[in-house]
Design a protein around this motif. Structure first.
Motif, PDB file in Angstrom:
ATOM      1  N   LEU A 132       0.866  -1.258  -0.082  1.00  0.00           N
ATOM      2  CA  LEU A 132      -0.112   0.117   0.009  1.00  0.00           C
ATOM      3  C   LEU A 132       0.618   1.221   0.044  1.00  0.00           C
ATOM      4  O   LEU A 132       0.591   2.348  -0.760  1.00  0.00           O
ATOM      5  CB  LEU A 132      -0.699   0.077   1.187  1.00  0.00           C
ATOM      6  N   PRO A 133       1.869   1.392   0.734  1.00  0.00           N
ATOM      7  CA  PRO A 133       2.771   2.544   0.629  1.00  0.00           C
ATOM      8  C   PRO A 133       3.144   2.698  -1.028  1.00  0.00           C
ATOM      9  O   PRO A 133       3.385   3.646  -1.410  1.00  0.00           O
ATOM     10  CB  PRO A 133       4.031   2.457   1.607  1.00  0.00           C
ATOM     11  N   LEU A 134       3.633   1.654  -1.600  1.00  0.00           N
ATOM     12  CA  LEU A 134       4.046   1.749  -2.969  1.00  0.00           C
ATOM     13  C   LEU A 134       2.785   2.324  -3.789  1.00  0.00           C
ATOM     14  O   LEU A 134       3.249   3.251  -4.771  1.00  0.00           O
ATOM     15  CB  LEU A 134       4.249   0.251  -3.562  1.00  0.00           C
ATOM     16  N   LEU A 135       1.471   1.778  -3.444  1.00  0.00           N
ATOM     17  CA  LEU A 135       0.443   2.392  -4.430  1.00  0.00           C
ATOM     18  C   LEU A 135       0.084   3.716  -3.906  1.00  0.00           C
ATOM     19  O   LEU A 135      -0.100   4.566  -4.948  1.00  0.00           O
ATOM     20  CB  LEU A 135      -0.809   1.605  -4.204  1.00  0.00           C
ATOM     21  N   ALA A 136       0.369   4.317  -2.714  1.00  0.00           N
ATOM     22  CA  ALA A 136       0.386   5.536  -2.368  1.00  0.00           C
ATOM     23  C   ALA A 136       1.100   6.371  -3.193  1.00  0.00           C
ATOM     24  O   ALA A 136       1.192   7.628  -3.294  1.00  0.00           O
ATOM     25  CB  ALA A 136       0.343   5.453  -0.716  1.00  0.00           C
ATOM     26  N   HIS A 137       2.478   6.049  -3.175  1.00  0.00           N
ATOM     27  CA  HIS A 137       3.653   6.801  -4.031  1.00  0.00           C
ATOM     28  C   HIS A 137       2.972   7.124  -5.389  1.00  0.00           C
ATOM     29  O   HIS A 137       3.663   8.037  -6.080  1.00  0.00           O
ATOM     30  CB  HIS A 137       4.584   5.897  -3.924  1.00  0.00           C
ATOM     31  N   PHE A 138       2.211   6.285  -6.102  1.00  0.00           N
ATOM     32  CA  PHE A 138       1.674   6.407  -7.411  1.00  0.00           C
ATOM     33  C   PHE A 138       0.215   7.149  -7.312  1.00  0.00           C
ATOM     34  O   PHE A 138      -0.417   7.323  -8.266  1.00  0.00           O
ATOM     35  CB  PHE A 138       1.585   5.132  -8.157  1.00  0.00           C
ATOM     36  N   ASP A 139       0.078   7.699  -6.146  1.00  0.00           N
ATOM     37  CA  ASP A 139      -1.349   8.537  -5.899  1.00  0.00           C
ATOM     38  C   ASP A 139      -2.396   7.751  -6.327  1.00  0.00           C
ATOM     39  O   ASP A 139      -3.563   8.418  -6.578  1.00  0.00           O
ATOM     40  CB  ASP A 139      -1.194   9.808  -6.854  1.00  0.00           C
ATOM     41  N   LEU A 140      -2.593   6.244  -5.987  1.00  0.00           N
ATOM     42  CA  LEU A 140      -3.625   5.631  -6.077  1.00  0.00           C
ATOM     43  C   LEU A 140      -4.539   5.336  -4.793  1.00  0.00           C
ATOM     44  O   LEU A 140      -5.584   4.934  -4.824  1.00  0.00           O
ATOM     45  CB  LEU A 140      -3.353   4.190  -6.553  1.00  0.00           C
TER      46      LEU A 140
ATOM     47  N   PHE B 268     -10.954  15.846 -19.840  1.00  0.00           N
ATOM     48  CA  PHE B 268     -11.586  15.183 -18.572  1.00  0.00           C
ATOM     49  C   PHE B 268     -10.681  15.430 -17.488  1.00  0.00           C
ATOM     50  O   PHE B 268      -9.503  15.350 -17.761  1.00  0.00           O
ATOM     51  CB  PHE B 268     -12.399  13.695 -18.522  1.00  0.00           C
ATOM     52  N   PHE B 269     -10.936  15.494 -16.259  1.00  0.00           N
ATOM     53  CA  PHE B 269      -9.951  15.403 -15.190  1.00  0.00           C
ATOM     54  C   PHE B 269      -9.388  14.021 -14.971  1.00  0.00           C
ATOM     55  O   PHE B 269     -10.098  13.057 -14.791  1.00  0.00           O
ATOM     56  CB  PHE B 269     -10.885  15.821 -13.736  1.00  0.00           C
ATOM     57  N   PRO B 270      -8.089  14.007 -15.127  1.00  0.00           N
ATOM     58  CA  PRO B 270      -7.606  12.588 -14.777  1.00  0.00           C
ATOM     59  C   PRO B 270      -7.843  11.982 -13.730  1.00  0.00           C
ATOM     60  O   PRO B 270      -7.863  12.689 -12.455  1.00  0.00           O
ATOM     61  CB  PRO B 270      -5.809  12.955 -15.077  1.00  0.00           C
ATOM     62  N   PRO B 271      -7.965  10.725 -13.282  1.00  0.00           N
ATOM     63  CA  PRO B 271      -8.121  10.287 -12.042  1.00  0.00           C
ATOM     64  C   PRO B 271      -7.446  10.536 -10.956  1.00  0.00           C
ATOM     65  O   PRO B 271      -7.644  10.714  -9.677  1.00  0.00           O
ATOM     66  CB  PRO B 271      -8.248   8.681 -12.378  1.00  0.00           C
ATOM     67  N   THR B 272      -5.938  10.705 -11.344  1.00  0.00           N
ATOM     68  CA  THR B 272      -4.919  11.005 -10.392  1.00  0.00           C
ATOM     69  C   THR B 272      -4.897  12.260  -9.915  1.00  0.00           C
ATOM     70  O   THR B 272      -4.554  12.559  -8.667  1.00  0.00           O
ATOM     71  CB  THR B 272      -3.541  10.689 -10.800  1.00  0.00           C
ATOM     72  N   LEU B 273      -5.519  13.334 -10.591  1.00  0.00           N
ATOM     73  CA  LEU B 273      -5.655  14.531 -10.275  1.00  0.00           C
ATOM     74  C   LEU B 273      -6.841  14.739  -9.020  1.00  0.00           C
ATOM     75  O   LEU B 273      -6.508  15.346  -7.994  1.00  0.00           O
ATOM     76  CB  LEU B 273      -6.153  15.356 -11.192  1.00  0.00           C
ATOM     77  N   ALA B 274      -8.020  13.961  -9.171  1.00  0.00           N
ATOM     78  CA  ALA B 274      -8.817  14.098  -8.010  1.00  0.00           C
ATOM     79  C   ALA B 274      -8.092  12.962  -6.749  1.00  0.00           C
ATOM     80  O   ALA B 274      -8.491  13.541  -5.687  1.00  0.00           O
ATOM     81  CB  ALA B 274     -10.274  13.258  -8.554  1.00  0.00           C
ATOM     82  N   SER B 275      -7.518  12.212  -6.959  1.00  0.00           N
ATOM     83  CA  SER B 275      -6.821  11.463  -5.896  1.00  0.00           C
ATOM     84  C   SER B 275      -5.726  12.230  -5.098  1.00  0.00           C
ATOM     85  O   SER B 275      -5.703  12.241  -3.983  1.00  0.00           O
ATOM     86  CB  SER B 275      -6.148  10.229  -6.532  1.00  0.00           C
TER      87      SER B 275
END
Length: 357
Positions: A71-79, A127-134
């Protein structure tokens, strides 16, 4: 690897053993709003052990020795992000869509005064990229934690937190075309200013090709619902009937320091850093962003010119809205700007006038 990440995300989305299958217990078992809120949060967060259990259901993907790193790895990618910084994470774009206001927020939302903005893509094909909202939701959750607030509600592209006796929220529509930021309570103008600064910082840092316009998000009074002068009100899942007003924005030349201090601190965290060559000229990141567009030492690019007009702090920009006869008072932000001491105000370019549909 992309294959590994795809396997991981598809496992989280699996309808039988993914995140969405972790339904909360019936609300009737709980009596208080605080208990309902706590149960909602516990039902959407996932820790590393549970995440690896989900991913490894069909076949072993993650070894036990790497369990704490997933999960820290995925958080690094803003997921995902940890709203309480306790090792439990939320995936804001894997949650169910917000279809209505949760029961524990209906009463405080009903009586609170609101200030909000609706941001939308200027180009129809964008459209707003999903990572922007995240990223924005992560910034809001971090702000909430830093100021001693409380996470209240999360859904797909949606976050509501309680800060300083009020509420702050981010909402992304299901078609990813509209992004709403709104705040409620006595500190609504300050909270809105801080959160919008993070949106502007994200756009300037990571999304140079995305052109954004905005309107003012206004919750309709009951008396306005049958008013023929209110054209095409929209039904907001968290706010109910709303209208979108046009916004005209002018940049304030030689702006005063942002107040209160905590809002100035959030702007300093949110906005892009000052280049070393002009650090002695500009004392704050906000002052650097609001610089004259023809500054010989720090030329202001077109993207910066457009994006800074999205800010809402009355010390930096002056916003004007149409006056509706059904409104008893002038808009809060406009009133706050009018109360500032006189100074040289000029549009850095033609005023931005936006109609959000």
């Amino acid at each position: 690897p992309v294959t590994w990440l795809s396997t991981l995300m598809s496992a989280f989305l699996h309808p039988f053993h993914g995140i969405a299958s972790r339904h909360p217990l019936p609300a009737s078992e709980y009596a208080t709003a605080s208990a309902l809120r706590a149960h909602h949060i516990s039902g959407i967060v996932v820790d590393s052990a549970t995440a690896c259990q989900i991913v490894n259901t069909r076949k072993k993907v993650v070894d036990a020795e790497y369990e704490d790193e997933v999960l820290p790895l995925l958080a690094h990618f803003d997921l995902c992000f940890s709203p309480l910084n306790d090792g439990k994470y939320v995936f804001p774009l894997l949650l169910p869509s917000a279809t209505g206001l949760p029961s524990w927020l209906k009463r405080p939302f009903a009586d609170a005064q609101m200030e909000g903005r609706r941001y939308h893509c200027s180009n129809e094909s964008d459209f707003f990229p999903p990572t922007l909202a995240s990223l924005l939701i992560t910034s809001l959750a971090t702000l909430c934690c830093r100021l001693g607030g409380t996470p209240m509600f999360f859904a797909r592209g949606t976050a509501v937190v309680s800060i300083y006796g009020g509420f702050a929220a981010v909402y992304l529509t299901d078609d990813d075309r509209y992004l709403d930021i709104f705040t409620l309570g006595t500190n609504r103008v300050d909270l809105l200013s801080a959160i919008v600064a993070y949106l502007v910082g994200i756009l300037l840092s990571s999304y140079h090709g995305l052109q954004i316009s905005r309107g003012r998000l206004v919750r309709l009074l009951s008396s306005e619902l049958s008013d023929p002068r209110v054209d095409s009100p929209c039904e907001h899942p968290l706010l109910g009937p709303c209208r979108i007003d046009t916004v005209t924005t002018t940049v304030i030349r030689n702006p005063n320091p942002i107040v209160p201090a905590w809002v100035a601190d959030e702007h300093e965290r949110a906005l892009p850093p000052i280049p070393d060559r002009v650090k002695l000229t500009y004392t704050t990141r906000a002052a650097y962003l609001m610089r004259h567009r023809r500054d010989r030492d720090a030329w202001l690019g077109e993207h910066e010119q457009q994006t800074r007009l999205l800010l809402v702090d009355p010390q930096l920009v002056r916003e004007t809205f149409p006056k509706h006869t059904t409104e008893p008072d002038a808009p809060v932000a406009a009133a706050a700007a009018a109360a500032l001491p006189p100074r040289d105000v000029r549009p850095d370019q033609s005023p931005l006038i936006v109609v959000a549909s």
